[in-house]
Design a protein around this motif. Structure first.
Motif, mmCIF file in Angstrom:
data_model
loop_
_atom_site.group_PDB
_atom_site.id
_atom_site.type_symbol
_atom_site.label_atom_id
_atom_site.label_comp_id
_atom_site.label_asym_id
_atom_site.label_seq_id
_atom_site.Cartn_x
_atom_site.Cartn_y
_atom_site.Cartn_z
ATOM 1 N N VAL A 175 0.853 -1.195 0.000
ATOM 2 C CA VAL A 175 0.000 0.000 0.000
ATOM 3 C C VAL A 175 0.890 1.247 0.000
ATOM 4 O O VAL A 175 1.854 1.321 0.770
ATOM 5 C CB VAL A 175 -0.917 0.010 1.237
ATOM 6 C CG1 VAL A 175 -1.781 1.272 1.251
ATOM 7 C CG2 VAL A 175 -1.783 -1.242 1.259
ATOM 8 N N TRP A 181 1.541 3.950 1.474
ATOM 9 C CA TRP A 181 1.183 4.688 2.669
ATOM 10 C C TRP A 181 1.688 6.127 2.636
ATOM 11 O O TRP A 181 0.981 7.060 3.029
ATOM 12 C CB TRP A 181 1.737 3.982 3.914
ATOM 13 C CG TRP A 181 1.180 2.624 4.147
ATOM 14 C CD1 TRP A 181 1.835 1.434 4.061
ATOM 15 C CD2 TRP A 181 -0.173 2.287 4.505
ATOM 16 N NE1 TRP A 181 0.996 0.383 4.338
ATOM 17 C CE2 TRP A 181 -0.245 0.879 4.619
ATOM 18 C CE3 TRP A 181 -1.320 3.041 4.743
ATOM 19 C CZ2 TRP A 181 -1.416 0.221 4.962
ATOM 20 C CZ3 TRP A 181 -2.493 2.390 5.083
ATOM 21 C CH2 TRP A 181 -2.544 0.992 5.190
ATOM 22 N N VAL A 205 2.446 8.040 0.052
ATOM 23 C CA VAL A 205 1.697 8.837 -0.927
ATOM 24 C C VAL A 205 0.358 9.262 -0.330
ATOM 25 O O VAL A 205 -0.076 10.418 -0.473
ATOM 26 C CB VAL A 205 1.489 8.044 -2.234
ATOM 27 C CG1 VAL A 205 0.603 8.832 -3.194
ATOM 28 C CG2 VAL A 205 2.824 7.728 -2.892
ATOM 29 N N LEU A 206 -0.294 8.337 0.363
ATOM 30 C CA LEU A 206 -1.581 8.659 0.989
ATOM 31 C C LEU A 206 -1.420 9.725 2.066
ATOM 32 O O LEU A 206 -2.256 10.630 2.186
ATOM 33 C CB LEU A 206 -2.197 7.394 1.593
ATOM 34 C CG LEU A 206 -2.702 6.342 0.601
ATOM 35 C CD1 LEU A 206 -3.155 5.084 1.333
ATOM 36 C CD2 LEU A 206 -3.846 6.900 -0.241
ATOM 37 N N MET A 207 -0.346 9.635 2.854
ATOM 38 C CA MET A 207 -0.138 10.618 3.911
ATOM 39 C C MET A 207 0.117 12.016 3.364
ATOM 40 O O MET A 207 -0.161 13.014 4.027
ATOM 41 C CB MET A 207 1.039 10.199 4.801
ATOM 42 C CG MET A 207 0.734 9.035 5.720
ATOM 43 S SD MET A 207 2.045 8.759 6.941
ATOM 44 C CE MET A 207 1.853 10.233 7.966
ATOM 45 N N ALA A 210 -1.110 12.922 0.133
ATOM 46 C CA ALA A 210 -2.268 13.280 -0.692
ATOM 47 C C ALA A 210 -3.501 13.618 0.139
ATOM 48 O O ALA A 210 -4.247 14.556 -0.195
ATOM 49 C CB ALA A 210 -2.590 12.136 -1.650
ATOM 50 N N VAL A 211 -3.734 12.886 1.229
ATOM 51 C CA VAL A 211 -4.968 13.090 1.999
ATOM 52 C C VAL A 211 -5.071 14.510 2.553
ATOM 53 O O VAL A 211 -6.083 15.198 2.348
ATOM 54 C CB VAL A 211 -5.093 12.034 3.112
ATOM 55 C CG1 VAL A 211 -6.175 12.426 4.115
ATOM 56 C CG2 VAL A 211 -5.397 10.673 2.512
ATOM 57 N N VAL A 250 -4.943 11.157 8.897
ATOM 58 C CA VAL A 250 -3.491 11.119 8.703
ATOM 59 C C VAL A 250 -2.816 10.425 9.885
ATOM 60 O O VAL A 250 -1.858 9.663 9.705
ATOM 61 C CB VAL A 250 -2.931 12.547 8.511
ATOM 62 C CG1 VAL A 250 -1.406 12.525 8.452
ATOM 63 C CG2 VAL A 250 -3.490 13.177 7.246
ATOM 64 N N LEU A 289 -3.212 6.817 9.303
ATOM 65 C CA LEU A 289 -2.266 6.379 8.263
ATOM 66 C C LEU A 289 -0.845 6.275 8.824
ATOM 67 O O LEU A 289 -0.095 5.359 8.466
ATOM 68 C CB LEU A 289 -2.296 7.359 7.086
ATOM 69 C CG LEU A 289 -3.571 7.374 6.245
ATOM 70 C CD1 LEU A 289 -3.528 8.512 5.226
ATOM 71 C CD2 LEU A 289 -3.746 6.034 5.521
ATOM 72 N N THR A 349 1.284 2.959 8.820
ATOM 73 C CA THR A 349 2.623 2.970 8.221
ATOM 74 C C THR A 349 3.639 2.373 9.182
ATOM 75 O O THR A 349 4.532 1.613 8.776
ATOM 76 C CB THR A 349 3.022 4.408 7.852
ATOM 77 O OG1 THR A 349 2.071 4.942 6.937
ATOM 78 C CG2 THR A 349 4.405 4.452 7.221
ATOM 79 N N SER A 393 0.616 18.269 4.800
ATOM 80 C CA SER A 393 1.005 17.505 3.620
ATOM 81 C C SER A 393 2.476 17.735 3.267
ATOM 82 O O SER A 393 3.227 16.787 3.008
ATOM 83 C CB SER A 393 0.118 17.901 2.431
ATOM 84 O OG SER A 393 0.550 17.273 1.245
#
Length: 554
Positions: free
Chosen positions: A4, A6, A8-10, A12-13, A43, A46, A50, A131
């Motif tokens: 996953v 992770w 990138v999500l942290m 992007a979100v 976040v 996430l 992570t 971000s």
């Protein structure tokens, strides 16, 4: 779980959350802050996931993502974390929801002749800052790191300049110019690294792992080291590059101040560990005495200035400068114990000083003044607030049993074998820390009520003396038609405020007695960094002279 993205999500979100909040009309401030809280909690989740996916005993950089960004120049959108970076992501995940809760009832500062700003913009800038902070710690491409490093300035500039105190514009510009100057000098070194990599590898690259393998001439290393060091020394900040922080910390809104000293400043000390030491080991060893002199000078100088401060927010800002001196001492002592303590200090300082800033903000919200002399006797009116204030102060001065003690102890015990003179001088800062923290607490929380805690009540005789309710300066006034003064009823912590401080209080106490999980997360990355500069990761002293280690002492 390792498949996953992770990281990138942290990134992007909160970026998407910032865009959604920014698109809301100013009248929807309540919805904006609710979205900000929800996104920041996501976040945090996430960050926890992570950490679960990360294997402390595995490869140095994990959960990696790499996408070609500017192929002609070897630039990639490359992300990855080691234990050092991951600990900072956890700190971000914890602090941002706390900041949202602490700022829940904040209102913009009125602007003469213009309508007050909407808090919707505040929440949007806060999420964008989150971000970018994640990005700067997760980047494994040096050019990408530089982009995040500079981009972070923008949301913090607007948080200070739009929502800060009376001198917010001056503080915001000073913060921006100092950081921008350091970043531009670092850019020259980044380009220099690219040129060196091109000459040795046949093609230029900004990939950290590839750059770490380069054999750079020691004289060239010193030039490149200087560019990175200046940027990080300003960001940290080390004396004499520190003058922007007291102004920015004092004028920033409380939430912005917490992230400024709790996370943004850590980019400087993180940069020492991630880039200066592994990429320029010879220069780091040669120039370490000079860096240590600045670190120790900062500990003593900032502590002395903190003792003499009358503004609570400026006092806390100066304490951070002193603490960063300890962190730099741990990094440039070149021992695994000291460096582990330095990274642990980075996390624990963010927790302890973040809580101290939040509690100071709660005091200011009740009294309307930042001046210490305008307070007194608060403990009798707000015992819970006084208790949390005391705990935050004791953690800041590294009392045994609090989280900061473990960090400071590791730094000092790890630095003494190789840097005894600098370590002995640094211990003076421990005594001064007790002085400035306890003096502030005693003056604000004990003694008779003063200044802003007195309000006007009944009519009195002409010529009677009272303290004005505004109390900004704490001076008495002789009134022609005066009124008698009585003690203002100050409310204690509300349920929201208790919810805000509880996570940080819990972390201070838990990490104070059981820091082992965090140490186990950090240690492998610290050992790898020490190996890069020739330190035996199984020991506490540099490698012998003639190898790639430091050798020698003060």
């Amino acid at each position: 779980m390792s498949d996953v993205p992770w990281l990138v999500l942290m990134i992007a979100v909160p970026a998407v959350g910032a865009a959604v909040v920014a698109a809301l009309p100013p009248a929807r401030e309540a919805l904006a802050r609710q979205l900000a809280l929800a996104v920041s909690l996501l976040v945090l989740l996430l960050a926890v996931l992570t950490t679960i996916a990360f294997d402390p005993g595995g490869e140095r950089f994990q959960l990696t993502t790499s996408v070609a960004w500017i192929p002609d120049f070897g630039v990639e959108f490359a992300l990855g974390v080691d234990g050092i970076a991951l600990s900072m992501l956890l700190l971000i995940g914890v602090l941002v929801p706390v900041v949202v809760g602490a700022s829940w009832r904040d209102t913009p500062v009125p602007r003469p002749g213009r309508p007050a700003r909407s808090m919707t913009a505040f929440w949007a800038w806060l999420l964008l800052l989150e971000s970018l902070m994640v990005g700067v710690f997760a980047a494994t491409d040096v050019f990408l790191f530089y982009v995040f490093f500079e981009a972070m300035l923008v949301p913090m500039y607007f948080l200070i300049g739009s929502f800060g105190g009376p001198n917010r514009q001056y503080a915001a510009v000073k913060f921006f110019l100092y950081s921008l100057l350091g970043g531009l000098v670092m850019l020259a070194s980044v380009i220099g690294l690219y040129v060196v990599s091109n000459s040795q590898l046949g093609e230029g690259t900004f990939a950290f792992d590839a750059l770490r393998q380069l054999e750079i001439d020691p004289n060239v290393q010193k030039l490149l080291f200087a560019g990175f060091f200046l940027a990080f020394a300003i960001k940290a900040p080390l004396v004499p590059f520190h003058t922007w922080l007291p102004d920015s910390g004092a004028e920033a809104p409380i939430g912005g101040a917490v992230l400024l000293v709790g996370v943004l400043d850590k980019v400087g000390t993180f940069g020492f560990l991630r880039y200066c030491l592994p990429l320029f080991p010879d220069a780091s060893r040669d120039l370490a005495p000079w860096v240590l002199a600045l670190a120790v000078a900062g500990i003593i100088y900032a502590a002395l200035l903190a003792v003499g401060q009358s503004d609570m927010k400026r006092l806390v800002s100066y304490t951070s400068i002193a603490h960063f001196g300890f962190i730099a001492l741990g990094i440039f002592a070149f021992t695994t114990e000291a460096a582990t303590g330095a990274v642990l200090y980075m996390v624990n300082h963010g927790i302890a000083t973040g809580l101290l800033f939040i509690v100071v903000g709660m005091v200011i919200a009740r009294g309307g003044s930042r001046q210490i002399r305008d307070y007194g006797g608060l403990a009798a009116k707000a015992p819970l607030l006084a208790g949390v204030f005391l705990l935050a102060g004791l953690a800041s001065l590294a009392l045994p049993g609090t989280n900061s003690f473990v960090s400071e102890f590791l730094v000092l015990i790890g630095a003494f074998p190789t840097r005894p003179v600098f370590t002995i001088i640094a211990t003076v800062g421990i005594v001064l820390a007790a002085l400035y923290v306890l003096l502030m607490y005693q003056r604000v929380m004990h003694g008779p009520p003063r200044g802003v805690l007195l309000v006007e009540e009944d009519r009195a005789e002409d010529g009677d003396t009272v303290r004005p309710a505004s109390g900004a300066g704490g001076a008495t006034a002789v009134l022609e038609a005066p009124v008698r003064a009585r003690v203002l009823a100050v409310r204690d912590l509300s349920r929201r405020e208790i919810a805000v401080v509880t996570p940080l209080v819990a972390l201070i106490l838990v990490l104070g007695v059981y820091p082992q999980p965090l140490i186990e997360l950090i240690s492998p990355a610290v050992e790898a960094t020490m190996t890069d500069i020739g330190v035996d990761p199984g020991g506490s002293t540099p490698a012998a002279p003639g190898s790639t280690g430091t050798g020698g002492t003060d």
